[in-house]
Scaffold this active site. Structure first.
Site, PDB file in Angstrom:
ATOM      1  N   GLY A  21       4.707  12.182  -0.660  1.00 43.25           N
ATOM      2  CA  GLY A  21       6.102  12.503  -0.943  1.00 43.25           C
ATOM      3  C   GLY A  21       6.442  13.976  -0.754  1.00 43.25           C
ATOM      4  O   GLY A  21       7.506  14.429  -1.156  1.00 43.25           O
ATOM      5  N   GLU A  65      -5.320   8.387   0.137  1.00 42.82           N
ATOM      6  CA  GLU A  65      -4.047   9.089  -0.036  1.00 42.82           C
ATOM      7  C   GLU A  65      -4.277  10.410  -0.770  1.00 42.82           C
ATOM      8  O   GLU A  65      -4.345  10.433  -1.998  1.00 42.82           O
ATOM      9  CB  GLU A  65      -3.078   8.233  -0.857  1.00 42.82           C
ATOM     10  CG  GLU A  65      -2.717   6.915  -0.207  1.00 42.82           C
ATOM     11  CD  GLU A  65      -1.355   6.406  -0.665  1.00 42.82           C
ATOM     12  OE1 GLU A  65      -0.554   6.052   0.198  1.00 42.82           O
ATOM     13  OE2 GLU A  65      -1.086   6.409  -1.883  1.00 42.82           O
ATOM     14  N   HIS A  73      -3.043   3.331  -7.324  1.00 39.59           N
ATOM     15  CA  HIS A  73      -2.230   4.369  -6.660  1.00 39.59           C
ATOM     16  C   HIS A  73      -2.247   5.621  -7.538  1.00 39.59           C
ATOM     17  O   HIS A  73      -2.245   5.517  -8.768  1.00 39.59           O
ATOM     18  CB  HIS A  73      -0.799   3.854  -6.456  1.00 39.59           C
ATOM     19  CG  HIS A  73      -0.004   4.733  -5.534  1.00 39.59           C
ATOM     20  ND1 HIS A  73       0.539   5.922  -5.964  1.00 39.59           N
ATOM     21  CD2 HIS A  73       0.301   4.622  -4.225  1.00 39.59           C
ATOM     22  CE1 HIS A  73       1.151   6.501  -4.944  1.00 39.59           C
ATOM     23  NE2 HIS A  73       1.017   5.735  -3.870  1.00 39.59           N
ATOM     24  N   LYS A  84       7.448   1.450  -3.786  1.00 39.32           N
ATOM     25  CA  LYS A  84       7.450   2.078  -5.121  1.00 39.32           C
ATOM     26  C   LYS A  84       8.598   1.489  -5.958  1.00 39.32           C
ATOM     27  O   LYS A  84       8.878   0.304  -5.842  1.00 39.32           O
ATOM     28  CB  LYS A  84       7.520   3.609  -4.985  1.00 39.32           C
ATOM     29  CG  LYS A  84       6.420   4.117  -4.042  1.00 39.32           C
ATOM     30  CD  LYS A  84       6.225   5.602  -4.051  1.00 39.32           C
ATOM     31  CE  LYS A  84       5.088   5.942  -3.085  1.00 39.32           C
ATOM     32  NZ  LYS A  84       4.739   7.366  -3.109  1.00 39.32           N
ATOM     33  N   ASN A 118       4.896   0.765   1.058  1.00 41.45           N
ATOM     34  CA  ASN A 118       4.914   0.781  -0.400  1.00 41.45           C
ATOM     35  C   ASN A 118       6.277   1.284  -0.848  1.00 41.45           C
ATOM     36  O   ASN A 118       6.574   2.470  -0.742  1.00 41.45           O
ATOM     37  CB  ASN A 118       3.786   1.690  -0.919  1.00 41.45           C
ATOM     38  CG  ASN A 118       3.848   1.869  -2.427  1.00 41.45           C
ATOM     39  OD1 ASN A 118       4.570   1.146  -3.121  1.00 41.45           O
ATOM     40  ND2 ASN A 118       3.089   2.828  -2.932  1.00 41.45           N
TER      41      ASN A 118
HETATM   42  P1  13P Z   1       5.027   8.959   1.136  1.00 38.24           P
HETATM   43  O1  13P Z   1       4.827   8.260   2.458  1.00 38.24           O
HETATM   44  O2  13P Z   1       6.418   8.925   0.641  1.00 38.24           O
HETATM   45  O3  13P Z   1       4.398  10.320   1.128  1.00 38.24           O
HETATM   46  O4  13P Z   1       4.186   8.088   0.059  1.00 38.24           O
HETATM   47  C1  13P Z   1       2.877   7.767   0.326  1.00 38.24           C
HETATM   48  C2  13P Z   1       2.410   6.776  -0.681  1.00 38.24           C
HETATM   49  O5  13P Z   1       2.241   7.093  -1.826  1.00 38.24           O
HETATM   50  C3  13P Z   1       2.202   5.402  -0.235  1.00 38.24           C
HETATM   51  O6  13P Z   1       1.550   4.659  -1.211  1.00 38.24           O
END
Ligand code: 13P
Length: 249
Positions: free
Chosen positions: A173, A167, A95, A11, A9
């Site tokens: 993050g 998640e 998400h 983003k 992902n």
């Molecule tokens: P990170 O791997 O950067 O923690 O993000 C996870 C995420 O939100 C994937 O959709």
């Protein structure tokens, strides 16, 4: 047997030239690796360019959002058929960043999941608890509720096309991932919830990913768990080497 699915992902990262460079880098190193299904989830603007590069490979394409209406006066929104038209196989729905910053609710997640399936796109539906909710002991009830509401009214014949991504919000993050055992427990609860709605056979076909600070050095811990069928990777999917090391864990 469920085939593991590892999705990157991206983003709100990567311009079109950057996207092309990343995809080429991953494809070069991926070769004919078929043990896991690999999916790129670029921003809308890079979907076409990525599709061009993955044509003829087994790599999948996902968008990060969609609107549930077929078309209409909804400035700035993208309809399911538009994504299908670009060659999207999957779409991420609900998400936590969309729930937190863009007013996404369990109800809109459900509308979007049904609209995606109607357009022939598999939804990757995200669920997860905040740190406050976890510390208050609400994880299980919240995850069950999010899962039930997201899947309400979906046809039993469509359920195998759905992917759920667990998640935990506190792990996204932050570099603070969950541990394999805790994540496995929640993924097992998600599967039990699906079994309660659609039966055990259907539930056994649904792939459940873990997401939240997945890195090359912790992917194996998650993939070793029986209820975890893949990962939704954020930061570590933005660089070819780290994404490849996760794919080839
Ligand atoms: P990170 O791997 O950067 O923690 O993000 C996870 C995420 O939100 C994937 O959709």
């Amino acid at each position: 047997m469920r085939k593991p699915i590892i999705a990157g992902n991206w983003k709100m990262y990567k311009t079109v030239p950057e996207a092309k460079e990343l995809v080429k880098g991953v494809l070069d190193k991926l070769g004919a690796y078929e043990q896991v299904e690999v999916v790129f989830c670029p921003p809308f603007t890079a979907l076409s360019a990525v599709k061009e590069l993955i044509k003829g490979t087994s790599v999948g394409l996902a968008a990060q959002n969609l609107h549930w209406k077929e078309e209409g006066a909804y400035t700035g929104e993208i309809a399911p058929a538009m994504l299908k038209d670009l060659g999207c196989d999957y779409v991420i729905i609900g998400h936590s960043e969309r729930r937190q910053y863009f007013g996404e609710t369990d109800e809109t997640v459900n509308l979007k999941a049904k609209a995606a399936l109607a357009a022939g796109i598999s939804p990757i539906i995200c669920v997860g608890e905040s740190l406050e909710e976890r510390e208050a002991g609400k994880t299980n009830s919240l995850i069950k509720e999010q899962t039930e509401k997201a899947l309400a009214g979906i046809a039993a014949s469509d359920i195998a096309k759905v992917v759920i991504a667990y998640e935990p919000i506190w792990a996204i993050g932050t570099g603070k991932s969950s541990n394999g055992q805790d994540a496995n427990e929640v993924c097992g609860l998600i599967r039990a919830t699906i079994a309660g709605l659609f039966g055990a056979d259907a539930a056994n076909q649904v792939r459940i990913q873990y997401g939240g600070s997945v890195k090359p050095n912790n992917i194996k811990e998650f993939m070793d768990q029986p209820e975890i069928d893949g990962a939704l990777v954020g930061g570590a999917s933005l660089e070819a080497d780290s994404f490849i090391n996760i794919i080839k864990y």
